[in-house]
Design an enzyme around this catalytic site. Sequence first.
Site, PDB file in Angstrom:
ATOM      1  N   CYS A   2       0.827  -1.204   0.000  1.00 55.61           N
ATOM      2  CA  CYS A   2       0.000   0.000   0.000  1.00 55.61           C
ATOM      3  C   CYS A   2       0.863   1.256   0.000  1.00 55.61           C
ATOM      4  O   CYS A   2       1.959   1.250   0.539  1.00 55.61           O
ATOM      5  CB  CYS A   2      -0.946   0.088   1.196  1.00 55.61           C
ATOM      6  SG  CYS A   2      -2.147  -1.208   1.273  1.00 55.61           S
ATOM      7  N   ARG A  28       3.734  -0.155  -4.829  1.00 55.50           N
ATOM      8  CA  ARG A  28       3.508  -0.720  -3.506  1.00 55.50           C
ATOM      9  C   ARG A  28       2.156  -1.431  -3.416  1.00 55.50           C
ATOM     10  O   ARG A  28       1.834  -1.994  -2.371  1.00 55.50           O
ATOM     11  CB  ARG A  28       3.583   0.375  -2.446  1.00 55.50           C
ATOM     12  CG  ARG A  28       4.891   1.181  -2.455  1.00 55.50           C
ATOM     13  CD  ARG A  28       4.850   2.277  -1.412  1.00 55.50           C
ATOM     14  NE  ARG A  28       4.676   1.677  -0.115  1.00 55.50           N
ATOM     15  CZ  ARG A  28       5.695   1.203   0.620  1.00 55.50           C
ATOM     16  NH1 ARG A  28       6.919   1.292   0.156  1.00 55.50           N
ATOM     17  NH2 ARG A  28       5.471   0.636   1.777  1.00 55.50           N
ATOM     18  N   TRP A  71      -2.879  -2.538  -1.678  1.00 50.81           N
ATOM     19  CA  TRP A  71      -2.611  -3.961  -1.893  1.00 50.81           C
ATOM     20  C   TRP A  71      -3.499  -4.663  -0.873  1.00 50.81           C
ATOM     21  O   TRP A  71      -3.259  -4.575   0.327  1.00 50.81           O
ATOM     22  CB  TRP A  71      -1.139  -4.303  -1.635  1.00 50.81           C
ATOM     23  CG  TRP A  71      -0.780  -5.681  -2.093  1.00 50.81           C
ATOM     24  CD1 TRP A  71      -0.401  -6.065  -3.353  1.00 50.81           C
ATOM     25  CD2 TRP A  71      -0.760  -6.892  -1.315  1.00 50.81           C
ATOM     26  NE1 TRP A  71      -0.165  -7.419  -3.398  1.00 50.81           N
ATOM     27  CE2 TRP A  71      -0.373  -7.950  -2.166  1.00 50.81           C
ATOM     28  CE3 TRP A  71      -1.048  -7.186   0.030  1.00 50.81           C
ATOM     29  CZ2 TRP A  71      -0.265  -9.276  -1.724  1.00 50.81           C
ATOM     30  CZ3 TRP A  71      -0.937  -8.506   0.470  1.00 50.81           C
ATOM     31  CH2 TRP A  71      -0.541  -9.529  -0.409  1.00 50.81           C
ATOM     32  N   ASN A  97      -1.543   1.637   5.983  1.00 50.94           N
ATOM     33  CA  ASN A  97      -0.645   0.654   5.372  1.00 50.94           C
ATOM     34  C   ASN A  97      -0.287  -0.327   6.479  1.00 50.94           C
ATOM     35  O   ASN A  97       0.288   0.062   7.488  1.00 50.94           O
ATOM     36  CB  ASN A  97       0.608   1.366   4.847  1.00 50.94           C
ATOM     37  CG  ASN A  97       1.658   0.384   4.344  1.00 50.94           C
ATOM     38  OD1 ASN A  97       1.390  -0.806   4.236  1.00 50.94           O
ATOM     39  ND2 ASN A  97       2.842   0.895   4.067  1.00 50.94           N
ATOM     40  N   GLY A  98      -0.663  -1.588   6.312  1.00 47.99           N
ATOM     41  CA  GLY A  98      -0.363  -2.576   7.345  1.00 47.99           C
ATOM     42  C   GLY A  98      -1.576  -3.440   7.621  1.00 47.99           C
ATOM     43  O   GLY A  98      -2.491  -3.533   6.803  1.00 47.99           O
ATOM     44  N   GLU A 470      16.733 -17.503  -9.839  1.00 47.62           N
ATOM     45  CA  GLU A 470      16.362 -16.121 -10.168  1.00 47.62           C
ATOM     46  C   GLU A 470      15.720 -16.042 -11.553  1.00 47.62           C
ATOM     47  O   GLU A 470      14.738 -15.324 -11.763  1.00 47.62           O
ATOM     48  CB  GLU A 470      17.582 -15.196 -10.078  1.00 47.62           C
ATOM     49  CG  GLU A 470      17.335 -13.746 -10.402  1.00 47.62           C
ATOM     50  CD  GLU A 470      16.278 -13.061  -9.540  1.00 47.62           C
ATOM     51  OE1 GLU A 470      15.849 -11.961  -9.920  1.00 47.62           O
ATOM     52  OE2 GLU A 470      15.847 -13.652  -8.523  1.00 47.62           O
ATOM     53  N   LYS A 474      11.990 -14.451 -12.200  1.00 46.85           N
ATOM     54  CA  LYS A 474      11.708 -13.336 -13.117  1.00 46.85           C
ATOM     55  C   LYS A 474      10.616 -13.729 -14.114  1.00 46.85           C
ATOM     56  O   LYS A 474       9.672 -13.001 -14.368  1.00 46.85           O
ATOM     57  CB  LYS A 474      12.989 -12.909 -13.870  1.00 46.85           C
ATOM     58  CG  LYS A 474      14.024 -12.233 -12.982  1.00 46.85           C
ATOM     59  CD  LYS A 474      13.685 -10.833 -12.579  1.00 46.85           C
ATOM     60  CE  LYS A 474      12.906 -10.743 -11.299  1.00 46.85           C
ATOM     61  NZ  LYS A 474      13.558 -10.847 -10.021  1.00 46.85           N
ATOM     62  N   GLU A 477       7.158 -14.264 -12.296  1.00 50.54           N
ATOM     63  CA  GLU A 477       6.593 -13.024 -11.723  1.00 50.54           C
ATOM     64  C   GLU A 477       5.900 -12.170 -12.780  1.00 50.54           C
ATOM     65  O   GLU A 477       4.864 -11.581 -12.536  1.00 50.54           O
ATOM     66  CB  GLU A 477       7.724 -12.157 -11.168  1.00 50.54           C
ATOM     67  CG  GLU A 477       8.210 -12.458  -9.787  1.00 50.54           C
ATOM     68  CD  GLU A 477       9.135 -11.342  -9.320  1.00 50.54           C
ATOM     69  OE1 GLU A 477      10.305 -11.340  -9.721  1.00 50.54           O
ATOM     70  OE2 GLU A 477       8.651 -10.469  -8.592  1.00 50.54           O
ATOM     71  N   HIS A 493      15.907 -36.579  -9.502  1.00 48.31           N
ATOM     72  CA  HIS A 493      15.306 -36.976  -8.214  1.00 48.31           C
ATOM     73  C   HIS A 493      13.829 -36.626  -8.151  1.00 48.31           C
ATOM     74  O   HIS A 493      13.241 -36.545  -7.067  1.00 48.31           O
ATOM     75  CB  HIS A 493      16.079 -36.313  -7.062  1.00 48.31           C
ATOM     76  CG  HIS A 493      17.532 -36.670  -7.091  1.00 48.31           C
ATOM     77  ND1 HIS A 493      18.006 -37.935  -6.823  1.00 48.31           N
ATOM     78  CD2 HIS A 493      18.617 -35.925  -7.432  1.00 48.31           C
ATOM     79  CE1 HIS A 493      19.328 -37.954  -6.963  1.00 48.31           C
ATOM     80  NE2 HIS A 493      19.717 -36.758  -7.341  1.00 48.31           N
ATOM     81  N   LYS A 587       6.030  -4.013  -4.687  1.00 47.19           N
ATOM     82  CA  LYS A 587       7.496  -3.905  -4.715  1.00 47.19           C
ATOM     83  C   LYS A 587       8.134  -4.202  -3.365  1.00 47.19           C
ATOM     84  O   LYS A 587       9.180  -4.839  -3.282  1.00 47.19           O
ATOM     85  CB  LYS A 587       7.901  -2.511  -5.178  1.00 47.19           C
ATOM     86  CG  LYS A 587       9.388  -2.252  -5.266  1.00 47.19           C
ATOM     87  CD  LYS A 587       9.987  -2.922  -6.452  1.00 47.19           C
ATOM     88  CE  LYS A 587      11.466  -2.716  -6.655  1.00 47.19           C
ATOM     89  NZ  LYS A 587      12.042  -3.602  -7.637  1.00 47.19           N
TER      90      LYS A 587
END
Length: 592
Positions: A2, A28, A71, A97-98, A470, A474, A477, A493, A587
């Site tokens: 947020c 955010r 968010w 925010n929270g 990574e 990427k 996402e 395996h 983010k």
Amino acid sequence: MCGIFGYVGSHADAAGIVLRGLKKLEYRGYDSWGVAVAQDAHVVLEKSIGKIGDAAPNLPPSTIGIGHTRWATHGGVTQPNAHPHLDCTGHLALIHNGIVSNYRDLRDPLARAGHRFQSETDTEVVAHLLEEYLTRTPAGPEQLVTATIAAFRKLHGLNAIAVLDVSTGQMAAAKSGSPLVVGWSGHGHMLASDYSALLEHTRRVTFVDDGQAVLVSRDTSRLFDVDTGRELTPEITEVEWDVAATELGGYPDYMTKEIHEQPAMLRRLAEQWGDHARRLAQALREARDVFVIGCGTASHAALAAQYLLARIAGRRVNVATGSEFAYLRDFIGEGSLVLALSQSGETIDIIDAARAARQRGARIAALVNVEGSTLWRLADVAVPLGAGPERCVLATKSFTAKLAILMMTAYELTGRVEAGAALVRDAADEIARLLTDDRRDLIRRVADEIYRREHLFAIGRGPSYPLALEAALKIKEVSYVHAEGFAGGELKHGVIALIEPGTPCVVLAPRDETHDDIMAGAMEVKARGALLIGVSPEAHEAFDYWIPVADLGPATAILNAVPAQLLGYYLALLRGHDPDKPRNLAKSVTVK
Ligand code: AGP
């Protein structure tokens, strides 16, 4: 998560100022947004679902406004659940925010007292709680902040709240856990979740600490201690970044911009980060044992650090994912060093981990991109990442910056930081070539071939294993392709059962001791019909696509991050997704 923004000043375009601030904070959270301004002692509000885009709120001129980009945590993505939320009088507009973990316990008595709730959110409860405390707080210049502090003390969890009061023309805010800064400009005072949203107006900011509250009016901002109510002297910091660095600068999106900023960034680190690498190396030398921690992309950088420090400096470090670190804390004590990696410096799992480690006597070193962030201020040894503002939700340049600084630190442990810097320069040059020569088109062609596939694998061994993780992160996402990264030796395996004819598999095969073994693994998936995308200095008949990259020794890890950044980007475009604001993400992760 947020974004919070507020303005009170001499400009009558508060709605425009707030909306521009929210656009800078939209990474955010972008489930919904809202702006409230004051007009004739009433709050006028506009809120909407989805991204701000080119929205132009139809709000009246006002010199005070507050806004939020969301968010969602509590309550679905609906217009009533969008912030700001009003109290029953309609004089207070509150943003948050929270997570208020005890919101139900607070809401029920308020409902019994006659308060009417319009949303399912935890946040709206705070607006009505504040309404209650305002009625019990004697009138006066500090009435709003006093009532805000009283209400804030009742909240459980990690929160930042901000309220606009039309009757006093003031804003008040309080925080514990979620980030909050105050902006000081010649035409007014502002509140924001982070200072990149303030740079259009000022570079003079105050970082609000946990357990502090602020009262913001046209002429000044005042700081208070939440526990005692005592007034404090705000510390004003002049921040480095300028507004131009946060603009697109002619690029189609921030992902492209930030991928293309890597060569110049890496050259700057090679030239100017020697002393920072020396400081970090000294902290490692002085430590009995070291834990390198991070979340998401930062956890992959932490794992890459383990290989870099072992191979270059013969130094063993432990690695943990930030959210799992708390369960390993028994090993932490006097003499331990926790090296925390974070772009935002606000990732709550990393902050909590660092605080828990400090309580056990450990020293905290931090590699952070946002100077002044909570982790930056918490660390004993704070080292800037020097990547510049990163606005795309995907971490790209902040990842390669971490690898570059960690590699220079490893070389410094052997007294050869310049050798490390030289390799970083080589990586910068090779990435610059990769971004401009026909390999970029080759990667676009690979994307053209595979963008309808729903699954993809990335494999690497040794130092390439974290890069495989990574690469997969990427791609998943930004394109929502279910990509998984694996240590090449793990394929047989279990994972290989998922390989079907045409399943894309990115093979990271540098010219090092892992080459032959990773190619053996690649041949095994090829035998099951996989489509191999080789990232290697050497061609191989098994590759359906070969992306040639230079052999840069330990710096190959920096270079090999870029092909997957580009592949993810092109897959996102071909699948019709926004590369800067992927669904369900934000983010910096400031809630548990
Ligand atoms: C990476 O692309 C993601 N944005 C995410 O995994 C991120 O790396 C993670 O949330 C950690 O963020 P930080 O570096 O700001 O702490």
